[in-house]
Design an enzyme around this catalytic site. Structure first.
Site, short mmCIF file in Angstrom:
data_model
loop_
_atom_site.label_atom_id
_atom_site.label_comp_id
_atom_site.label_asym_id
_atom_site.label_seq_id
_atom_site.Cartn_x
_atom_site.Cartn_y
_atom_site.Cartn_z
N ALA A 61 0.45 -0.97 -0.09
CA ALA A 61 -0.17 0.02 0.37
C ALA A 61 0.89 1.40 -0.13
O ALA A 61 1.66 0.97 0.46
CB ALA A 61 -1.67 0.09 1.62
N GLY A 100 1.19 -5.20 0.73
CA GLY A 100 -0.37 -5.62 0.24
C GLY A 100 -0.24 -5.56 -1.68
O GLY A 100 -0.45 -6.37 -2.08
N GLU A 103 -0.55 -9.74 -0.93
CA GLU A 103 -1.20 -9.69 -0.92
C GLU A 103 -2.25 -10.02 -1.91
O GLU A 103 -2.53 -10.84 -2.11
CB GLU A 103 -1.97 -8.27 -0.19
CG GLU A 103 -1.73 -8.57 1.93
CD GLU A 103 -2.38 -8.02 3.01
OE1 GLU A 103 -1.98 -6.54 2.98
OE2 GLU A 103 -3.64 -7.97 3.19
N GLU A 123 3.46 -5.56 6.97
CA GLU A 123 2.54 -4.18 7.74
C GLU A 123 2.82 -3.55 10.01
O GLU A 123 2.70 -3.45 10.40
CB GLU A 123 1.33 -4.97 7.95
CG GLU A 123 0.47 -4.71 6.18
CD GLU A 123 1.01 -5.92 5.77
OE1 GLU A 123 1.33 -6.61 5.65
OE2 GLU A 123 0.44 -5.80 4.28
C1 LIG Z 1 -5.26 -2.74 3.78
C2 LIG Z 1 -3.91 -2.19 4.09
C3 LIG Z 1 -3.16 -3.49 3.21
C4 LIG Z 1 -1.94 -3.37 3.29
C5 LIG Z 1 -0.39 -2.35 3.78
C6 LIG Z 1 0.82 -2.68 4.04
O1 LIG Z 1 1.01 -2.56 2.21
S1 LIG Z 1 1.54 -0.94 3.85
C7 LIG Z 1 3.02 -1.37 3.96
C8 LIG Z 1 3.76 -2.45 3.46
N1 LIG Z 1 4.87 -2.04 2.65
C9 LIG Z 1 6.49 -2.29 3.41
O2 LIG Z 1 6.54 -1.81 4.41
C10 LIG Z 1 7.40 -1.46 2.20
C11 LIG Z 1 8.19 -0.77 2.33
N2 LIG Z 1 9.19 -0.64 1.71
C12 LIG Z 1 10.64 -1.58 2.11
O3 LIG Z 1 10.20 -1.68 2.46
C13 LIG Z 1 11.75 -0.26 1.69
O4 LIG Z 1 11.73 0.81 0.71
C14 LIG Z 1 11.55 -1.13 -0.21
C15 LIG Z 1 9.85 -1.74 -0.78
C16 LIG Z 1 12.26 -2.88 0.67
C17 LIG Z 1 12.73 -0.85 -1.14
O5 LIG Z 1 13.86 -0.41 -0.11
P1 LIG Z 1 15.41 0.50 -0.94
O6 LIG Z 1 15.85 0.31 0.43
O7 LIG Z 1 15.53 0.04 -2.13
O8 LIG Z 1 14.55 1.75 -1.04
P2 LIG Z 1 13.91 2.81 0.13
O9 LIG Z 1 13.98 2.37 1.09
O10 LIG Z 1 14.92 3.75 0.08
O11 LIG Z 1 12.65 3.45 -1.04
C18 LIG Z 1 12.93 3.88 -1.89
C19 LIG Z 1 11.27 4.93 -1.93
O12 LIG Z 1 10.53 4.50 -2.50
C20 LIG Z 1 9.43 4.74 -0.92
N3 LIG Z 1 8.86 3.99 -0.30
C21 LIG Z 1 8.57 2.34 -0.10
N4 LIG Z 1 7.87 1.59 0.06
C22 LIG Z 1 6.31 2.62 0.09
C23 LIG Z 1 5.53 2.51 0.28
N5 LIG Z 1 4.70 1.28 0.56
N6 LIG Z 1 4.38 3.56 -0.55
C24 LIG Z 1 4.81 4.56 -0.22
N7 LIG Z 1 6.55 5.16 -0.32
C25 LIG Z 1 7.62 3.92 -0.27
C26 LIG Z 1 10.63 5.07 0.14
O13 LIG Z 1 9.96 6.09 1.05
C27 LIG Z 1 11.07 5.75 -0.76
O14 LIG Z 1 10.92 6.96 -0.76
P3 LIG Z 1 11.54 8.50 -1.24
O15 LIG Z 1 11.61 9.76 -0.98
O16 LIG Z 1 12.99 7.87 -0.79
O17 LIG Z 1 11.27 8.92 1.02
#
Ligand SMILES: CC/C=C\CC(=O)SCCNC(=O)CCNC(=O)[C@H](O)C(C)(C)COP(=O)(O)OP(=O)(O)OC[C@H]1O[C@@H](n2cnc3c(N)ncnc32)[C@H](O)[C@@H]1OP(=O)(O)O
Length: 716
Positions: A61, A100, A103, A123
């Protein structure tokens, strides 16, 4: 958004587009809903593949959307609709399938991944649970026991592990999208009932209740007040005991409670803080995106005490060749024996087949002449460090970066004795250095952008959260710790016991209270620093006011009595013996405190938990405001990341500055004023705090902008 294309052979390809991680924003969800409808309606389409643009399936998400009103199609019905499609749907997973994203993949009938892909339901780390059916589908797919592990820890798993667990159907080293397309073509027309996870029973062990109870007590113990892990176990209990529809109802109910909790907000803030600190900037204008880091392949560590050994291991684990130098023969012999074993153990823990780096041990400082970067980790003594830096500057080839692992000494003074002050920075690790995530990268007024960029980049390679901070006594973390420790000691003088103070802090969420922590790290560490500062030692009068401020000699007197903490078996608590770990209250300490109070004419009063927290935490927070005001930290996120990753601040409380925002700046100011006393300067509210309150207490996300504006107008 998501694009739809029809490939030869009747396969519809739906591609998620939302860089950088194809998060499921409102536009992406709308794109998926439209594309699935199109695939359903098109009679020529017999099967569907869902993938993500640029080699990333989906990062879950869109976390940024959580702060605003819900727009676009909701995730849960979208996911249900995919599972219900009567043509085979496969997820082609490259890069990441998280939250998500996974999921969504679980709603597909098949899952095919590239071998380098990473999967997980993280999450819980954001204060949530897998609320798009993940808590109900995953256990039906891989069994309750494995699902409990993945969902309550939020850990990421490799494609190989996911295949073994049964999350994936196939893994490939070549193109996952091509394989998925080929695969769905081959299964077109086959029955799909057994592929719809919501229709399957949840495989459970026979003693399901005792398993759930055991996991529940483990997460309660581990999470110290965090709500999400507990909710995850509850959702999985529902998966194990209820039909799918009722399980989904429970998932929805639990998710609603979590979603609106302060903890979810704090954890999401912590997620973004970790990313904000990577985008460092210095007052000079140098920044992460305009400074070039050097890639280090050969480094040296000087001094092989506890910290030096951990740093050697952390470097070697990244594949860097390390020259490990120790001039004391006995210490060198011990390090040569212990470090390889530490390296092997840590490599095993990280599932690395062999430790990638090579370590050579030496007693000769001359042996560092060919390295690109040196980290000094000798005893915390300025004159010794100055000697080492002078020597390094003459031994190392020009251009070598010289770093100090000092926990608070003046980086600029060290730089001044070298030939290239611009190449000197602090790299302040936290014990154990190969495990702890925090790295304070300390820049002095002369540190070059290249030196800061290289230290930050090296930290990242070591898996650390690097935070660039300015040079001042104690930097950020230890500078804020000082008023916190001071208040804890004052509370003992006024009537509290070490256990009372510790229990209040542990209930707040710290893994260890201040006195247990002090016993673990050794009371003599602070004693030495206070002696150097002329606050204690021979010739210093034993009063409760020193250098014009209230002072508690209690910790000095403990050291004088030989009570140095766990290493001597006695400190603020008693232990089974030297090196013992289990802290028990010690009647000796109670008598000692009573005697001390009597000697100083102090009458013990009853102290509330609220007062303990206010005095310890608000003193620490107030110093955080001073640090922001002094531009030692670039923003509140930097301070919060330091406290969460290095000082055990409970992550579900975001960090000290986030906590201040949650409590209310007006209240913090009012309580500081209440506890304030002329000879306790740490409780005098910072100018920045006062100005923020006067400006209507803007939220923590706005402080950086506020500080910059105030600075331009010279109000700070
Ligand atoms: C009903 C609800 C259902 C579902 C709930 C969910 O899905 S909650 C979200 C679950 N997902 C996560 O927790 C994943 C979060 N992201 C990460 O762990 C890492 O970003 C990832 C994907 C492994 C990539 O890592 P990497 O080191 O390559 O990059 P970085 O972390 O610096 O991220 C790059 C930019 O992407 C932004 N970002 C990452 N994930 C999300 C996200 N899910 N939503 C929005 N934005 C996301 C991150 O903030 C970085 O952006 P920046 O502008 O540089 O801050």
């Amino acid at each position: 958004m998501a694009t739809y294309s029809r490939l030869p052979g009747s396969v519809a390809l739906i591609t998620l587009h939302n860089p950088p991680v194809n998060a499921l924003s409102a536009a992406v969800r709308q794109g998926i809903v439209d594309a699935v409808q199109r695939a359903l309606k098109d009679p020529k389409v017999t099967s569907v593949v869902i993938c993500g643009q640029n080699g990333k399936f989906c990062g879950g998400a869109d976390i940024r959307e959580f702060a605003g009103p819900m727009l676009g199609p909701p995730l849960v019905p979208m996911i249900h609709a995919i599972e219900a499609v009567d043509k085979p749907v496969a997820a082609a997973i490259e890069g990441v399938a998280l939250g998500g994203g996974l999921e969504l993949a679980l709603a597909c009938h098949y899952r095919i991944a590239h071998s380098k892909a990473v999967l997980g339901l993280p999450e819980v780390t954001l204060g949530l649970l897998p609320g798009a059916g993940g808590s109900q589908r995953l256990p039906r797919l891989i069994g309750l026991t494995a699902a409990l592990d993945l969902i309550t820890t939020g850990r990421h798993v490799s494609a190989a592990e996911a295949l073994k667990l049964g999350v994936l159907d196939q893994v490939t080293d070549s193109n996952a999208v091509d394989l998925a397309v080929e695969f769905v073509r081959s299964v077109a027309g086959q029955p799909l009932d057994s592929r719809r996870l919501s229709t399957l029973p949840c495989p459970c062990p026979p003693d399901v209740d005792s398993l759930l109870d055991k996991v529940m007590s483990k997460v309660r113990q581990r999470s110290r007040g965090a709500l999400a892990p507990v909710a995850c176990v509850r959702a999985l209990r529902a998966a194990a005991s209820l039909p799918y529809a009722q399980g989904m109802e429970k998932e929805r109910e639990l998710m609603a409670t979590l979603f609106n909790s302060g903890q979810a907000r704090a954890l999401q803030y912590a997620f973004f803080s970790q990313r904000v600190v990577g985008k460092w900037s210095l007052p000079s204008g140098a920044r992460w995106d305009n400074s070039t880091a050097r890639i280090i392949s050969k480094a040296a560590v000087i001094g092989l005490g506890t910290m030096g050994r951990g740093i050697v291991v952390a470097l070697a684990l990244t594949g860097i060749s390390v020259v490990a130098v120790e001039t004391q023969e006995k210490q060198l012999a011990e390090a040569s024996r212990v470090v390889p074993a530490m390296l092997q153990r840590e490599a095993g823990r990280r599932r690395l087949a062999t430790p990638p780096g090579v370590i050579s041990f030496s007693s000769n400082l001359q042996d560092v002449s060919e390295v690109e970067l040196v980290i000094e980790a000798v005893f915390e003594d300025m004159s010794l460090k100055l000697q080492v830096f002078k020597h390094l500057s003459s031994v190392c080839r020009p251009g070598t970066l010289l770093c100090s692992n000092t926990s608070g000494l003046d980086i600029d003074q060290l730089a001044a004795v070298t030939q290239s002050p611009g190449l000197v920075v602090g790299m302040h690790f936290f014990a154990p250095a190969h495990v702890m995530k925090l790295l304070e990268v300390v820049y002095g007024p002369r540190s070059s952008p290249e030196a800061v960029a290289t230290a930050m980049q090296l930290g990242k390679r070591m898996g650390k959260v690097g935070v660039a901070v300015g040079n001042c006594p104690g930097f950020v973390g230890n500078r804020m710790l000082k008023p916190y420790l001071e208040q804890a000691n004052f509370l003992l003088e006024e009537g509290a016991t070490p256990r009372q103070v510790d229990e209040a802090l542990e209930e707040f969420g710290f893994p260890m209270g201040v006195f247990r922590m002090s016993d673990l790290s050794g009371l003599d560490v602070g004693w030495r620093i206070r002696k150097e500062a002329g606050l204690t030692g021979p010739g210093v009068e034993s009063t409760r006011t020193r250098q014009g401020r209230r002072y508690s000699p209690l910790p000095d007197q403990m050291c004088e009595a030989g009570r140095l903490g766990q290493k001597t078996g006695k400190g603020w608590y008693q232990y089974d013996g030297p090196g013992g770990r289990v802290a028990r209250s010690d009647p000796w300490v109670h008598i000692f405190l009573e005697t001390y109070r009597a000697e100083h004419g102090l009458v013990a009063r009853s102290i509330t938990l609220e007062e303990i927290l206010e005095r310890c935490l608000y003193a620490l927070i107030n110093e955080g405001f001073n640090i922001l005001q002094d531009a030692v930290a670039a923003g509140p996120e930097d301070i919060d990341a330091i406290y969460v990753f290095g000082y055990g601040w409970p992550r579900h409380r975001g960090g000290p500055m986030f906590h201040a925002d949650q409590v209310g700046l007006g209240r913090i100011l009012q309580r500081l004023n209440q506890h304030s006393h002329p000879d306790v300067p740490h409780l005098k509210p910072s100018t920045l705090l006062r100005r923020l309150v006067a400006a209507g207490s803007p939220p923590v996300q706005k402080w950086r902008e506020f500080i910059n504006k105030e600075r331009v107008h010279s109000q700070l």
